[in-house]
Design a protein around this motif. Sequence first.
Motif, PDB file in Angstrom:
ATOM      1  N   PRO A  21       0.844  -1.198   0.000  1.00 43.29           N
ATOM      2  CA  PRO A  21       0.000   0.000   0.000  1.00 43.29           C
ATOM      3  C   PRO A  21       0.884   1.255   0.000  1.00 43.29           C
ATOM      4  O   PRO A  21       1.997   1.235   0.543  1.00 43.29           O
ATOM      5  CB  PRO A  21      -0.788  -0.114   1.311  1.00 43.29           C
ATOM      6  N   PRO A  22       0.419   2.360  -0.609  1.00 47.09           N
ATOM      7  CA  PRO A  22       1.246   3.569  -0.680  1.00 47.09           C
ATOM      8  C   PRO A  22       1.799   4.029   0.663  1.00 47.09           C
ATOM      9  O   PRO A  22       2.952   4.470   0.742  1.00 47.09           O
ATOM     10  CB  PRO A  22       0.278   4.607  -1.271  1.00 47.09           C
ATOM     11  N   ALA A  23       1.012   3.905   1.738  1.00 47.38           N
ATOM     12  CA  ALA A  23       1.467   4.365   3.044  1.00 47.38           C
ATOM     13  C   ALA A  23       2.654   3.561   3.562  1.00 47.38           C
ATOM     14  O   ALA A  23       3.417   4.044   4.408  1.00 47.38           O
ATOM     15  CB  ALA A  23       0.324   4.309   4.050  1.00 47.38           C
ATOM     16  N   ASP A  24       2.814   2.326   3.053  1.00 39.95           N
ATOM     17  CA  ASP A  24       3.900   1.471   3.522  1.00 39.95           C
ATOM     18  C   ASP A  24       5.184   1.654   2.724  1.00 39.95           C
ATOM     19  O   ASP A  24       6.198   1.018   3.032  1.00 39.95           O
ATOM     20  CB  ASP A  24       3.480  -0.006   3.456  1.00 39.95           C
ATOM     21  N   VAL A  25       5.149   2.473   1.681  1.00 34.28           N
ATOM     22  CA  VAL A  25       6.355   2.767   0.908  1.00 34.28           C
ATOM     23  C   VAL A  25       6.945   4.066   1.452  1.00 34.28           C
ATOM     24  O   VAL A  25       6.365   5.135   1.301  1.00 34.28           O
ATOM     25  CB  VAL A  25       6.049   2.911  -0.595  1.00 34.28           C
ATOM     26  N   SER A  26       8.075   3.960   2.104  1.00 36.49           N
ATOM     27  CA  SER A  26       8.720   5.121   2.715  1.00 36.49           C
ATOM     28  C   SER A  26      10.153   5.232   2.210  1.00 36.49           C
ATOM     29  O   SER A  26      10.697   4.291   1.613  1.00 36.49           O
ATOM     30  CB  SER A  26       8.737   4.978   4.234  1.00 36.49           C
ATOM     31  N   VAL A  27      10.753   6.384   2.446  1.00 40.04           N
ATOM     32  CA  VAL A  27      12.162   6.544   2.089  1.00 40.04           C
ATOM     33  C   VAL A  27      13.007   5.525   2.836  1.00 40.04           C
ATOM     34  O   VAL A  27      13.944   4.937   2.275  1.00 40.04           O
ATOM     35  CB  VAL A  27      12.625   7.980   2.388  1.00 40.04           C
ATOM     36  N   GLU A  28      12.667   5.271   4.091  1.00 39.92           N
ATOM     37  CA  GLU A  28      13.408   4.289   4.875  1.00 39.92           C
ATOM     38  C   GLU A  28      13.306   2.900   4.250  1.00 39.92           C
ATOM     39  O   GLU A  28      14.298   2.161   4.169  1.00 39.92           O
ATOM     40  CB  GLU A  28      12.879   4.256   6.308  1.00 39.92           C
ATOM     41  N   ALA A  29      12.096   2.521   3.815  1.00 33.61           N
ATOM     42  CA  ALA A  29      11.905   1.207   3.201  1.00 33.61           C
ATOM     43  C   ALA A  29      12.660   1.105   1.878  1.00 33.61           C
ATOM     44  O   ALA A  29      13.268   0.068   1.570  1.00 33.61           O
ATOM     45  CB  ALA A  29      10.420   0.940   2.981  1.00 33.61           C
ATOM     46  N   ILE A  30      12.622   2.176   1.082  1.00 31.01           N
ATOM     47  CA  ILE A  30      13.348   2.177  -0.194  1.00 31.01           C
ATOM     48  C   ILE A  30      14.840   2.044   0.057  1.00 31.01           C
ATOM     49  O   ILE A  30      15.541   1.275  -0.619  1.00 31.01           O
ATOM     50  CB  ILE A  30      13.033   3.459  -0.993  1.00 31.01           C
ATOM     51  N   ALA A  31      15.353   2.793   1.026  1.00 36.20           N
ATOM     52  CA  ALA A  31      16.777   2.739   1.334  1.00 36.20           C
ATOM     53  C   ALA A  31      17.193   1.342   1.770  1.00 36.20           C
ATOM     54  O   ALA A  31      18.233   0.812   1.333  1.00 36.20           O
ATOM     55  CB  ALA A  31      17.109   3.765   2.418  1.00 36.20           C
ATOM     56  N   ALA A  32      16.390   0.725   2.627  1.00 39.32           N
ATOM     57  CA  ALA A  32      16.710  -0.620   3.091  1.00 39.32           C
ATOM     58  C   ALA A  32      16.701  -1.616   1.935  1.00 39.32           C
ATOM     59  O   ALA A  32      17.589  -2.477   1.830  1.00 39.32           O
ATOM     60  CB  ALA A  32      15.714  -1.043   4.168  1.00 39.32           C
ATOM     61  N   GLN A  33      15.704  -1.520   1.061  1.00 35.43           N
ATOM     62  CA  GLN A  33      15.607  -2.430  -0.089  1.00 35.43           C
ATOM     63  C   GLN A  33      16.776  -2.236  -1.047  1.00 35.43           C
ATOM     64  O   GLN A  33      17.287  -3.202  -1.620  1.00 35.43           O
ATOM     65  CB  GLN A  33      14.286  -2.171  -0.823  1.00 35.43           C
ATOM     66  N   ALA A  34      17.224  -0.982  -1.207  1.00 36.23           N
ATOM     67  CA  ALA A  34      18.308  -0.680  -2.148  1.00 36.23           C
ATOM     68  C   ALA A  34      19.689  -0.883  -1.541  1.00 36.23           C
ATOM     69  O   ALA A  34      20.691  -0.885  -2.270  1.00 36.23           O
ATOM     70  CB  ALA A  34      18.175   0.766  -2.632  1.00 36.23           C
ATOM     71  N   GLY A  35      19.749  -1.019  -0.217  1.00 37.04           N
ATOM     72  CA  GLY A  35      21.040  -1.185   0.432  1.00 37.04           C
ATOM     73  C   GLY A  35      21.841   0.097   0.520  1.00 37.04           C
ATOM     74  O   GLY A  35      23.080   0.077   0.433  1.00 37.04           O
ATOM     75  N   VAL A  36      21.144   1.224   0.679  1.00 35.22           N
ATOM     76  CA  VAL A  36      21.815   2.518   0.822  1.00 35.22           C
ATOM     77  C   VAL A  36      21.274   3.203   2.081  1.00 35.22           C
ATOM     78  O   VAL A  36      20.257   2.793   2.636  1.00 35.22           O
ATOM     79  CB  VAL A  36      21.592   3.429  -0.405  1.00 35.22           C
ATOM     80  N   GLY A  37      21.934   4.262   2.489  1.00 29.10           N
ATOM     81  CA  GLY A  37      21.422   5.055   3.589  1.00 29.10           C
ATOM     82  C   GLY A  37      20.352   6.017   3.091  1.00 29.10           C
ATOM     83  O   GLY A  37      20.399   6.473   1.946  1.00 29.10           O
ATOM     84  N   LYS A  38      19.390   6.327   3.950  1.00 33.80           N
ATOM     85  CA  LYS A  38      18.315   7.223   3.504  1.00 33.80           C
ATOM     86  C   LYS A  38      18.830   8.617   3.182  1.00 33.80           C
ATOM     87  O   LYS A  38      18.234   9.334   2.371  1.00 33.80           O
ATOM     88  CB  LYS A  38      17.184   7.282   4.527  1.00 33.80           C
ATOM     89  N   GLN A  39      19.972   9.005   3.776  1.00 36.34           N
ATOM     90  CA  GLN A  39      20.542  10.311   3.458  1.00 36.34           C
ATOM     91  C   GLN A  39      20.977  10.378   1.994  1.00 36.34           C
ATOM     92  O   GLN A  39      20.987  11.453   1.387  1.00 36.34           O
ATOM     93  CB  GLN A  39      21.712  10.642   4.393  1.00 36.34           C
ATOM     94  N   THR A  40      21.324   9.215   1.421  1.00 37.55           N
ATOM     95  CA  THR A  40      21.669   9.181  -0.009  1.00 37.55           C
ATOM     96  C   THR A  40      20.465   9.546  -0.851  1.00 37.55           C
ATOM     97  O   THR A  40      20.572  10.287  -1.842  1.00 37.55           O
ATOM     98  CB  THR A  40      22.170   7.775  -0.395  1.00 37.55           C
ATOM     99  N   ILE A  41      19.296   9.047  -0.479  1.00 35.06           N
ATOM    100  CA  ILE A  41      18.074   9.374  -1.222  1.00 35.06           C
ATOM    101  C   ILE A  41      17.736  10.854  -1.078  1.00 35.06           C
ATOM    102  O   ILE A  41      17.446  11.544  -2.065  1.00 35.06           O
ATOM    103  CB  ILE A  41      16.915   8.486  -0.735  1.00 35.06           C
ATOM    104  N   TYR A  42      17.801  11.363   0.145  1.00 33.99           N
ATOM    105  CA  TYR A  42      17.461  12.775   0.363  1.00 33.99           C
ATOM    106  C   TYR A  42      18.476  13.722  -0.274  1.00 33.99           C
ATOM    107  O   TYR A  42      18.160  14.885  -0.518  1.00 33.99           O
ATOM    108  CB  TYR A  42      17.337  13.058   1.854  1.00 33.99           C
TER     109      TYR A  42
END
Length: 200
Positions: free
Chosen positions: A38-59
């Motif tokens: 669901p859209p609410a369960d897709v977060s920057v934190e979840a994307i970062a974990a799935q991609a194997g990067v830190g969330k600061q990289t995304i931001y």
Amino acid sequence: MSRPPRPATVAPRRGRPRSDAARQAILTAALELARTRPPADVSVEAIAAQAGVGKQTIYRWWRGKAEVLLEALADLAEAEILESDMASLEADVRAFLEASFDAIEHQRLAPVLRGLMAEAQRDPGFARAFRARFIERRRDAARRLLDRARRRGELGRSTDPELLVDVLFGALWYRLLVGHAPLDRAFARGLARAVARVAR
């Protein structure tokens, strides 16, 4: 004697340059999550974990998850939805729609598209980015089909190409958002036939 004006300078972009491998990992992860959660369960934190990067990289590169998904979707559309020259407007439109519908179906993009459209209604800044980086690029692709048709003499002199583009994508988005009927090959055939008739 007055000095000539100095050339304009562009301020350097802050932060480290993107790593292509990290960028692709982030975009792939974002799409995979958006297809299955669901859209609410897709977060920057979840994307970062799935991609194997830190969330600061995304931001560092994007403002949030919607912009990540927008870039992922734009890249996928450019790669998957090719513009074939089938020698007639009806055939060109049919091939374009079939490729679009196949991408939405096989890549499970319907939830992503609905989510981005919803975000565009909430956030005017994102709405501008969505139009510029996705909607207008798709409209440009349809315009190129119509330009070819005009050169072949298939468009009437009073035909408004922008109206035809609206018809194409209006029908696509209506079915996608309302969900009352499928985006399938029968719909692609019928819509292409209708556009070709209106164009004359």
